[in-house]
Write an enzyme that holds these catalytic residues in place. Structure first.
Site, PDB file in Angstrom:
ATOM      1  N   CYS A  53       0.160  65.210   3.722  1.00 39.05           N
ATOM      2  CA  CYS A  53      -0.287  64.557   2.657  1.00 39.05           C
ATOM      3  C   CYS A  53       0.792  64.265   1.682  1.00 39.05           C
ATOM      4  O   CYS A  53       2.099  64.931   1.781  1.00 39.05           O
ATOM      5  CB  CYS A  53      -1.476  65.316   1.796  1.00 39.05           C
ATOM      6  SG  CYS A  53      -0.771  66.691   0.482  1.00 39.05           S
TER       7      CYS A  53
ATOM      8  N   CYS B  40       2.382  67.433  -0.156  1.00 38.21           N
ATOM      9  CA  CYS B  40       3.254  68.321   0.799  1.00 38.21           C
ATOM     10  C   CYS B  40       4.380  67.770   1.099  1.00 38.21           C
ATOM     11  O   CYS B  40       5.390  68.308   1.353  1.00 38.21           O
ATOM     12  CB  CYS B  40       2.353  68.764   1.891  1.00 38.21           C
ATOM     13  SG  CYS B  40       1.131  70.120   1.238  1.00 38.21           S
TER      14      CYS B  40
ATOM     15  N   ASP C  44     -21.130  66.458   0.840  1.00 43.25           N
ATOM     16  CA  ASP C  44     -20.341  65.949  -0.087  1.00 43.25           C
ATOM     17  C   ASP C  44     -20.177  67.513  -0.981  1.00 43.25           C
ATOM     18  O   ASP C  44     -21.012  68.465  -0.976  1.00 43.25           O
ATOM     19  CB  ASP C  44     -21.105  65.172  -1.225  1.00 43.25           C
ATOM     20  CG  ASP C  44     -22.357  65.815  -2.032  1.00 43.25           C
ATOM     21  OD1 ASP C  44     -22.173  65.677  -3.214  1.00 43.25           O
ATOM     22  OD2 ASP C  44     -23.207  65.965  -1.390  1.00 43.25           O
TER      23      ASP C  44
ATOM     24  N   HIS D 259      -3.682  66.764  -2.606  1.00 41.63           N
ATOM     25  CA  HIS D 259      -3.935  67.598  -1.469  1.00 41.63           C
ATOM     26  C   HIS D 259      -4.900  68.153  -0.837  1.00 41.63           C
ATOM     27  O   HIS D 259      -5.412  68.080   0.593  1.00 41.63           O
ATOM     28  CB  HIS D 259      -2.982  68.710  -1.509  1.00 41.63           C
ATOM     29  CG  HIS D 259      -2.993  69.914  -0.568  1.00 41.63           C
ATOM     30  ND1 HIS D 259      -2.308  69.977   0.662  1.00 41.63           N
ATOM     31  CD2 HIS D 259      -3.993  71.132  -0.331  1.00 41.63           C
ATOM     32  CE1 HIS D 259      -2.762  70.897   1.294  1.00 41.63           C
ATOM     33  NE2 HIS D 259      -3.544  71.722   0.807  1.00 41.63           N
TER      34      HIS D 259
ATOM     35  N   CYS E 214       0.433  70.379   6.800  1.00 41.93           N
ATOM     36  CA  CYS E 214       0.014  68.942   5.970  1.00 41.93           C
ATOM     37  C   CYS E 214       1.045  68.131   5.604  1.00 41.93           C
ATOM     38  O   CYS E 214       2.158  68.252   5.209  1.00 41.93           O
ATOM     39  CB  CYS E 214      -0.844  69.620   4.641  1.00 41.93           C
ATOM     40  SG  CYS E 214      -1.477  68.236   3.726  1.00 41.93           S
TER      41      CYS E 214
ATOM     42  N   ASP F  52     -26.711  59.650  -5.473  1.00 42.65           N
ATOM     43  CA  ASP F  52     -27.824  60.814  -5.376  1.00 42.65           C
ATOM     44  C   ASP F  52     -28.924  60.299  -6.481  1.00 42.65           C
ATOM     45  O   ASP F  52     -28.897  59.236  -7.247  1.00 42.65           O
ATOM     46  CB  ASP F  52     -27.421  62.313  -6.056  1.00 42.65           C
ATOM     47  CG  ASP F  52     -26.965  62.228  -7.509  1.00 42.65           C
ATOM     48  OD1 ASP F  52     -26.951  61.129  -8.309  1.00 42.65           O
ATOM     49  OD2 ASP F  52     -26.212  63.183  -7.852  1.00 42.65           O
TER      50      ASP F  52
END
Length: 372
Positions: free
Chosen positions: A305, A308, A265, A334, A303, A92
């Site tokens: 991930c 998980c 974002d 996660h 999920c 930015d």
């Protein structure tokens, strides 16, 4: 694809499935970009980010300018090498942080003089300085220096800010010398549709690789953003990426994609993870709740991930209440994975003609529970 090329592969109403080519490879959109304010996405390694499906990482011009300094990062081989991230990086302009964090700032046509929030030292950032910093960092996508107004603002304040942001965009463009970096202009205009459209006309009159909507998620009632986006986003250039800065919750993302936004974002998934809030396909989970004390189930049965696959709610609650660093790491893994999966499924739904079905599925699962 050539550097800076943006190719739309499929549409569903205003929603788009596209590819943007950067110096560090293609970006598949819609995309959520992980925020790495100080050259790190808090609690995560670059390898973990990639495993979660992250395509783009953000760096913060203001913070990196103050510490360790862009010249130091340049000596270390640029931001990619410094943080060991070989994918695209967006930085930015520093404008938002100058106006929200710094003390005793003085703004002029030339730029902004401010005191660091770290040690009170004086600094000055102009459009030219912002471009210099970001080029030293070696960013793939560079944001033009703009003025970000706080909410609420008067019509007079908004109009003066829009005009200044446009003049600063022209200076930002003229200061760009790094051909590998893509400059995006930022549309301002507060929460007024007329002002937004006028600012868009100004900013988009300058031919750039992409355009962003700034000045949202600055304290306004969120429904005002939701109401404005369908009237603003589709009017942005159709052949360029559209980036909604600093947004937001999973519901915000779905509504914005439906309005025609391509890039997002937000610190939301990482920040709330450290505070024990988890996003799942069945709404939010507050891991500190007593009901999870002896719960052997995963955070989200839908999920896959790392968190998980390996840990229970009971263990994650224990880590959080114990103040263990691992708790923040597992929660963040996660949440980042979840956000990336929401985007991945959105891309597939648009490409396969299932967007309306997927949108309604997400809104039914997320919207009400996000308010809890």
């Amino acid at each position: 694809m050539a550097l800076g090329e943006f190719k739309v592969h499929a549409t569903a109403g205003n929603a788009r499935r596209a590819t943007l080519m950067t110096a560090h490879g293609p970006v598949q959109t819609p995309v959520f970009m992980a925020v790495g304010t100080k050259a790190t996405v808090k609690a995560m390694t670059p390898e973990e980010l990639k495993e979660c499906g992250t395509q783009v990482v953000l760096g913060n011009t203001y913070h990196l300018h103050l510490r360790p300094g862009e010249k130091t990062i340049a000596k270390m081989g640029g931001l990619h090498k410094f943080m060991n991230w070989d994918g695209p990086i967006l930085t930015d302009s520093g404008g938002f942080q100058v106006f929200s964090l710094s003390q005793l700032r003085n703004m002029s046509e030339e730029g902004v003089e401010f005191r660091s929030h770290l040690d009170g030292a004086k600094h000055f950032i102009s459009p030219e300085k912002s471009m210099e910093i970001q080029m030293d960092l070696g960013s793939d996508i560079i944001m033009a220096f703009d003025e970000c107004l706080q909410y609420p603002a008067t019509d007079d304040q908004i109009e003066k800010s829009m005009a200044l942001t446009y003049r600063w965009l022209l200076r930002s463009r003229d200061a760009m010398t790094r051909k590998e970096s893509l400059l995006f202009g930022i549309v301002q205009g507060g929460l007024s549709l007329n002002h937004r459209l006028k600012s868009m006309e100004q900013i988009c009159s300058v031919d750039l690789p992409g355009y962003a909507l700034g000045g949202f998620s600055v304290g306004e009632p969120i429904h005002l953003m939701h109401e404005l986006l369908p009237h603003v986003a589709p009017k942005m250039p159709a052949n360029k990426p559209r980036y909604l800065m600093g947004v937001g919750t999973p519901t915000d993302l779905i509504i914005a994609i439906d309005s025609g936004i391509d890039m997002f974002d937000c610190v939301m998934p990482t920040r709330v993870a450290r505070n024990g809030t988890i996003y799942t396909w069945n709404g939010k989970v507050s891991i500190k709740r007593a009901e999870y004390k002896e719960d052997p189930s995963a955070l989200d049965p839908e999920c896959d991930c790392y968190t998980c696959r390996n840990y229970s709610k009971a263990y994650l609650r224990h880590l959080f209440l114990s103040g263990e660093i691992l708790g923040s790491r597992l929660n963040t893994i996660h949440n980042i994975h979840f956000y990336m999966k929401v985007m991945e499924k959105a891309r597939a739904a648009i490409a396969e003609g299932r967007w309306e079905e997927y949108k309604n599925f997400c809104l039914a699962r997320f919207a009400k529970k996000e308010k809890s």
